[in-house]
Design a protein around this motif. Sequence first.
Motif, mmCIF file in Angstrom:
data_model
loop_
_atom_site.group_PDB
_atom_site.id
_atom_site.type_symbol
_atom_site.label_atom_id
_atom_site.label_comp_id
_atom_site.label_asym_id
_atom_site.label_seq_id
_atom_site.Cartn_x
_atom_site.Cartn_y
_atom_site.Cartn_z
ATOM 1 N N CYS A 1 -14.317 4.410 5.791
ATOM 2 C CA CYS A 1 -14.321 2.946 5.895
ATOM 3 C C CYS A 1 -15.668 2.372 5.469
ATOM 4 N N THR A 2 -16.744 3.049 5.842
ATOM 5 C CA THR A 2 -18.084 2.594 5.464
ATOM 6 C C THR A 2 -18.256 2.612 3.953
ATOM 7 N N THR B 1 -14.629 -3.866 -6.548
ATOM 8 C CA THR B 1 -13.623 -4.323 -5.602
ATOM 9 C C THR B 1 -13.390 -3.236 -4.568
ATOM 10 N N ALA B 2 -12.922 -3.612 -3.408
ATOM 11 C CA ALA B 2 -12.707 -2.653 -2.325
ATOM 12 C C ALA B 2 -11.630 -1.643 -2.719
ATOM 13 N N PRO B 3 -11.950 -0.369 -2.697
ATOM 14 C CA PRO B 3 -10.929 0.635 -3.012
ATOM 15 C C PRO B 3 -9.952 0.806 -1.856
ATOM 16 N N THR B 4 -8.749 1.200 -2.167
ATOM 17 C CA THR B 4 -7.764 1.523 -1.136
ATOM 18 C C THR B 4 -8.103 2.891 -0.557
ATOM 19 N N TYR C 1 -2.528 4.028 14.263
ATOM 20 C CA TYR C 1 -3.905 3.579 14.497
ATOM 21 C C TYR C 1 -4.680 3.496 13.183
ATOM 22 N N LEU C 2 -4.581 4.529 12.371
ATOM 23 C CA LEU C 2 -5.313 4.537 11.101
ATOM 24 C C LEU C 2 -4.894 3.363 10.230
ATOM 25 N N SER C 3 -3.611 3.068 10.214
ATOM 26 C CA SER C 3 -3.102 1.973 9.392
ATOM 27 C C SER C 3 -3.501 0.610 9.935
ATOM 28 N N GLU C 4 -3.282 0.400 11.232
ATOM 29 C CA GLU C 4 -3.462 -0.928 11.817
ATOM 30 C C GLU C 4 -4.909 -1.231 12.179
ATOM 31 N N GLN C 5 -5.672 -0.243 12.590
ATOM 32 C CA GLN C 5 -7.039 -0.487 13.060
ATOM 33 C C GLN C 5 -8.105 -0.211 12.000
ATOM 34 N N LEU C 6 -7.874 0.777 11.133
ATOM 35 C CA LEU C 6 -8.889 1.145 10.146
ATOM 36 C C LEU C 6 -8.464 0.835 8.715
ATOM 37 N N ASN C 7 -7.243 0.334 8.545
ATOM 38 C CA ASN C 7 -6.721 0.018 7.211
ATOM 39 C C ASN C 7 -6.759 1.239 6.295
ATOM 40 N N ILE C 8 -6.345 2.373 6.846
ATOM 41 C CA ILE C 8 -6.232 3.627 6.100
ATOM 42 C C ILE C 8 -4.756 3.970 5.977
ATOM 43 N N TYR D 1 -1.493 14.822 11.672
ATOM 44 C CA TYR D 1 -1.522 13.503 12.301
ATOM 45 C C TYR D 1 -0.295 13.286 13.182
ATOM 46 N N SER D 2 -0.531 12.719 14.358
ATOM 47 C CA SER D 2 0.581 12.317 15.227
ATOM 48 C C SER D 2 1.054 10.931 14.804
ATOM 49 N N ALA D 3 2.184 10.514 15.347
ATOM 50 C CA ALA D 3 2.699 9.179 15.044
ATOM 51 C C ALA D 3 1.711 8.110 15.497
ATOM 52 N N ALA D 4 1.093 8.317 16.667
ATOM 53 C CA ALA D 4 0.122 7.350 17.178
ATOM 54 C C ALA D 4 -1.090 7.261 16.271
ATOM 55 N N GLU D 5 -1.528 8.383 15.730
ATOM 56 C CA GLU D 5 -2.692 8.389 14.843
ATOM 57 C C GLU D 5 -2.382 7.709 13.517
ATOM 58 N N LYS D 6 -1.191 7.923 13.008
ATOM 59 C CA LYS D 6 -0.806 7.245 11.768
ATOM 60 C C LYS D 6 -0.824 5.732 11.958
#
Length: 385
Positions: free
Chosen positions: A234-235, A247-250, A265-272, A258-263
């Motif tokens: 992210c940094t 431009t910001a890379p994806t 979290y990564l998507s919603e909180q870290l935009n990964i 990865y667990s379902a919860a981690e997937k």
Amino acid sequence: MSLRSSSVRYVTDTCNQHTKEPYHAMEPVIQLQPILAAQAKHGPIFRRELFDVAYAAYKSIDEGDANEIAHRKLDSSSFFTDQEVLLHDLWGNEHPKSILREGIETREDDVIRHKRNWLYNSLQRLGRAYGHNSAKDKRYTLSLLPFDFGTRSFPIEEHNPSVETVPQETLNQWAAQWETSELRSRLSSFFQGEARRQLQHIDQIICFGLGRPLEVSPWPAAACRAYQQHLAACTIRDLIAHTPGCTAPTVFAQDPEYSAAEKTYLSEQLNINVLDDPEGFKALTGNTFVITVSPNVAVRQISVDMTHEDGGPAGFLCQEIISDGLECDGVGLRDAKDWKSCLYSTCPPSPALWEYKQKSIRMEYDDTDGLGAFGKMGVYMKSPD
């Protein structure tokens, strides 16, 4: 050297010095020259054409509806094949491959899912396979397929809804440690200074095998390392986004654990964006920045080889590249001076990776006594021609 008739040297020993048990066959010696000769003639080991063949074969397998997979007992009939496909070895020869059926197994105390997975045989593992031809002992017999398939087993999450995740308060503490770390400061200085001109070529960041950032386990340091490694992605994304002309890379991440919860979290909180194996490798281009830290797959070799025509990926954040990976050539299992790196490294270097380093703009740093999330690491940026 002939690819088919080179002599094979074995290290002989009548007893395993650790277990005192007799060996039933001679130990192989790693022979990399035949593999390198095949590479010189046909192209990189992990070349895209071999991947494309394996990918098409994998997609041709009838995955079926997971809800319709019958529960089955663990017995010999559980492991029958449901389809045969053709893969290509590093010489381009066709090899039939029997694919094991997926399924769900009910045990007394758990429900286990058996799922197909990709296997990636590094230069060193292919050399070890070439050196072993004993019909009596299959312990060290490996495939000459750079891309191969297997199966893995894991508990089904929905049957254990009480699985804990790391609390947000702890994640906040780990994030604060990252923000104030020496490594983050060094990364910022490097990307804003020496590597600044290279950032415009990066349009995506792909993370491979960074581990589970929310897993509650007896080793909390593992989750902390994984979380801070994802924060590094992210940094780097943010540093590129704030560089004029960029431009910001994806950011993508691939890790089968990865667990379902981690997937989520990564998507919603870290935009990964999370990718299934092998979609991350499929997406590799010459404009990809690769992040990987001690993976159990030869990510660096795969990344350099699959982007060979582009001179490699745009950059790496990875373990320090310390050699060309050939130090194990001609080395047997017990006469290796550094047997851990020679024979059991899960992400060993290669001549192509070493050449990439020599041409790169780079920063190397030992994080072992600092944040501790990366160890001896390096950032390597592809230099313009």
